[in-house]
Each structure stands twice: as C-alpha cells, then as structure tokens.
Design an enzyme around this catalytic site. Structure first.
Site, PDB file in Angstrom:
ATOM      1  CG  ASP A  91     -18.444  -2.780  24.907  1.00  0.00           C
ATOM      2  OD1 ASP A  91     -18.555  -3.315  23.791  1.00  0.00           O
ATOM      3  OD2 ASP A  91     -19.318  -2.891  25.797  1.00  0.00           O
ATOM      4  CB  ALA A 145     -19.350  -1.785  21.066  1.00  0.00           C
ATOM      5  CG  ASP A 146     -14.512  -3.527  23.156  1.00  0.00           C
ATOM      6  OD1 ASP A 146     -14.404  -2.452  22.543  1.00  0.00           O
ATOM      7  OD2 ASP A 146     -14.229  -3.653  24.355  1.00  0.00           O
ATOM      8  CG  LEU A 147     -16.993  -9.259  21.948  1.00  0.00           C
ATOM      9  CD1 LEU A 147     -18.033 -10.184  22.559  1.00  0.00           C
ATOM     10  CD2 LEU A 147     -15.621  -9.897  21.992  1.00  0.00           C
ATOM     11  CB  SER A 178     -15.474  -2.919  16.464  1.00  0.00           C
ATOM     12  OG  SER A 178     -14.828  -3.264  17.669  1.00  0.00           O
TER      13      SER A 178
END
Length: 390
Positions: A136, A164-166, A168
């Site tokens: 992330d 970024a994780d969330l 994506s």
C-alpha cells in the site's frame, strides 16, 4: 435470500486489498468460500494479522472457510473442480505465481466459460513492474498521494489508512459486479484486474487531472483545500473546527456569520481566486473571530447558515457522536470463540436489506461441508485429507 445469494465466490485472497474486494460481495449475501493454505504449507497461519484481531475479523467476515494445498496436484485439481460450479474467483497473487498455480484466466475460463476472475496486483498484470511485490505505502508514493499530503514543506506523508489497498479492492468489486451483469446478456465471464498503482492514480481524481489537462503539479496544502479558500482547520477556544466554504455564495455566508463585513471589503479577498492566492490573509481574517468562541458554538452557527462545518474527532469520539450512533455504524457480530464482537458495517444502505453478520471463519472450519456441496463424496474428501491436499 440476499441480493447476491445466487453467486458463489472462491476467495483466494490475502492481506487487505483482495479481502476488501471479496467483503463487498460477502456483506450482501454472496456464497463466499475463503480458501487458505493447509497447516503444512502455511506454518505462519495466514497473512493479514492475528486471526482473532480486529483487522482479520473485519476483512474476512461473512465467509465460510476451508483449506486447500494449491502446491499439490490434488489441491489444484480440487480447486479446478470447484471452479466448474463457481461464479467468481478472486486472487491477489503476483502474475507469475498465478500462472504457476493454474489460476490464470485462460486456464479457468476453459474449465468454466462463465467464470469471472478478479485479480489485484501491485503494478498491473503486464509491464516492467509486473513482477514486483505490491504494498500500500509504495502505491501511495508512486501514485502521487504522498506528495500532496501533509503540511507545505514538511516532505511526503502517508495517509493514515491503507487507501491504495482499500480502493483497489473497491474498484475490483465494482468490476466484478459489472462483469456479472454483462454475463447475464452474453453468458460469458470476464477477467477483471486492478492494481494498487492504477487505483491510487484513479483516486487522485482532480489532483491528477490538474496535471493531465493543465500541466499543474499539485503541492502540499496541509489542511487547506488545494484550489479553493477558505477550507481548512481553525482554532477555537477549546479545539479546532473544520470549515468548508469555497465559492462566493459560501464566502458571503461566512462573512455574515462572523460579522466581518468591513474586513471583507479588502480587495485581496474579493473573489475565490484572490482568496486562494492570499490564503494566509484570508484565513487570518476568519481566525481572528473563530478563536473567540467554542467549537460547538461555531459548528452550530455555521451549519444553521448552511456552511459545512464540523469537529475533528479521534476514533472514540467518532463512535460517540449521536449521528454515527443513529446510523448504526458499529455492528455487533456473534463469534463462537470471542463472543459478541463489534465491527463496522458496510457503509451503504439498501432499503429492506441488512448487511450480513456472519463471523470470520476459523481456519478450515467448513472444509468438508463446502466440498460436499461441490459434489465431493466422503471417500474423496478422506482421500484428499490423506494426500494432505486439504
């Protein structure tokens, strides 16, 4: 029956981006089967934090769990047999690992042409960075977010959540739903793939298009809005308030609430462009008055005038707020080992349907139950266990 009950999802994801994607489907009733490696393969007992901790319990709720050794031929054959009856497979392996395990779209679509494969990677399925491990914070830096976050001149700052994780995960879930809708017309599945880097650039929104359209490189603006003033934090006698008042109409309301009609005649603050150019002077004009009363006073006064204004909460204060309590964002779930735990419900509301409330499964908790549903006999299941495929 829930909105997504008719769909079966095989969840091969780990850590956060992939599980975030699958959780969007699980929360609304999809038959999600979380597939983890066997104890012999994964001695660390999985990736994504302590199993009974808040992180793991949040991202893997509303699923059933089974184990499968995908490094064995028997394990891969078992998965492929499950793919025959599934609707969706979601994974976040690196592209080369996916192909080696037989999880690539070409392989899966030959088994089941209706299958929708959702893939999340760090940098994309192809290209010079395709084999790089994704994380992330790396995507936050490479996507531009860290360059515009923080106070001017202090250097790059990461955001306090794995954004970024969330994002994506959210983008991948949207893509999967789009593919499922299209499948109703075509009868064929699709490969939906998202990378942390693409998701982060997409989330940069107007900051990104300031560059692509106008050649502007956005800078750090701290708590001020990058392009309009006044929007930011102001000190009160007992804390701070968040004020969002860009645009001429909002400015005139702020002037009226603060009683600064004379000060507002200054030509340096005559319009939004000038107020942003002379941001320090504009903010100082407001701060001189806002600093004379409490946060609660100003939040009430500004909102009565139709100017967005609110407090800045710590997390305990968030859940103590009467509106948050009214919305019911804190969701109780009964866990067989932990008792009642409280997690955070899905933020969208669909009239007549509630977010599912099934606890995160224990490792391999439903292995035999799930395989039986996919047509495996008791003897076949026993053989797989003997072969250490499950």
């Amino acid at each position: 029956m829930m909105p997504l009950s008719r769909f079966t999802v095989l969840d091969l994801t780990r850590v956060r981006s992939g599980p975030t994607c699958v959780r969007q489907l699980a929360d609304w009733g999809a038959n999600v089967i979380k597939i983890e490696a066997t104890d012999e393969v994964d001695t660390s007992k999985g990736m994504g934090g302590e199993r009974h901790g808040p992180d793991f319990q949040l991202v893997h709720r509303n699923k059933r769990g089974m184990t499968l050794n995908l490094k064995s031929a028997e394990g891969r054959a078992t998965l492929h047999r499950m793919v025959e009856k599934a609707d969706v497979v979601v994974e976040n392996y690196r592209p080369d690992v996916k192909a080696r395990l037989g999880l690539d779209y070409d392989t899966l679509s030959k088994i089941n042409p209706r299958i929708v494969l959702g893939s999340i990677s760090g940098f994309g399925q192809t290209g010079p960075y395709a084999k790089r491990p994704g994380f992330d914070q790396i995507a936050q830096g490479m996507g531009g977010l860290m360059s515009v976050t923080g106070l001017p001149g202090q250097g790059p700052v990461r955001v306090g959540i794995p954004v970024a994780d969330l994002t994506s995960g959210l983008y991948c879930a949207i893509g999967i739903l789009v593919a499922l809708l299209e499948r109703e017309q075509t009868g064929k599945g699709r490969w939906v793939h998202v990378s942390l880097l693409e998701a982060m650039i997409g989330m940069m929104d107007f900051q990104a298009t300031r560059w692509t359209m106008k050649g502007e490189v956005p800078k750090q603006a701290g708590n001020d809005h990058p392009t309009t003033t006044p929007t930011g934090l102001f000190q009160t006698t007992d804390g701070v308030v968040n004020l969002a008042g860009g645009g001429q109409n909002m400015w005139e309301r702020i002037v009226a609430v603060l009683g600064i009609q004379e000060e507002a005649k200054d030509p340096d603050v005559a319009n939004d462009k000038l107020r942003t150019k002379n941001r320090a002077k504009t903010n100082a004009m407001l701060q001189a008055v806002i600093g004379t009363n409490t946060s609660e006073y100003w939040v009430s006064r500004f909102n009565e005038a139709g100017v967005p204004c609110g407090p800045v909460y710590s997390m305990d204060q968030v859940f103590a707020d009467r509106q948050v309590q009214h919305l019911g964002m804190e969701m109780p779930v009964e866990h067989p080992l932990l008792g009642q735990i409280k997690t955070v419900r899905a933020p969208m509301q669909i009239e007549g349907v509630e977010c599912a409330r099934r606890p995160t499964p224990e490792r391999g908790e439903h292995t035999e139950e799930v395989l039986a549903e996919f047509g495996f006999s008791a003897d076949e299941i026993a053989a797989l266990r003997a072969q250490k495929a499950i």
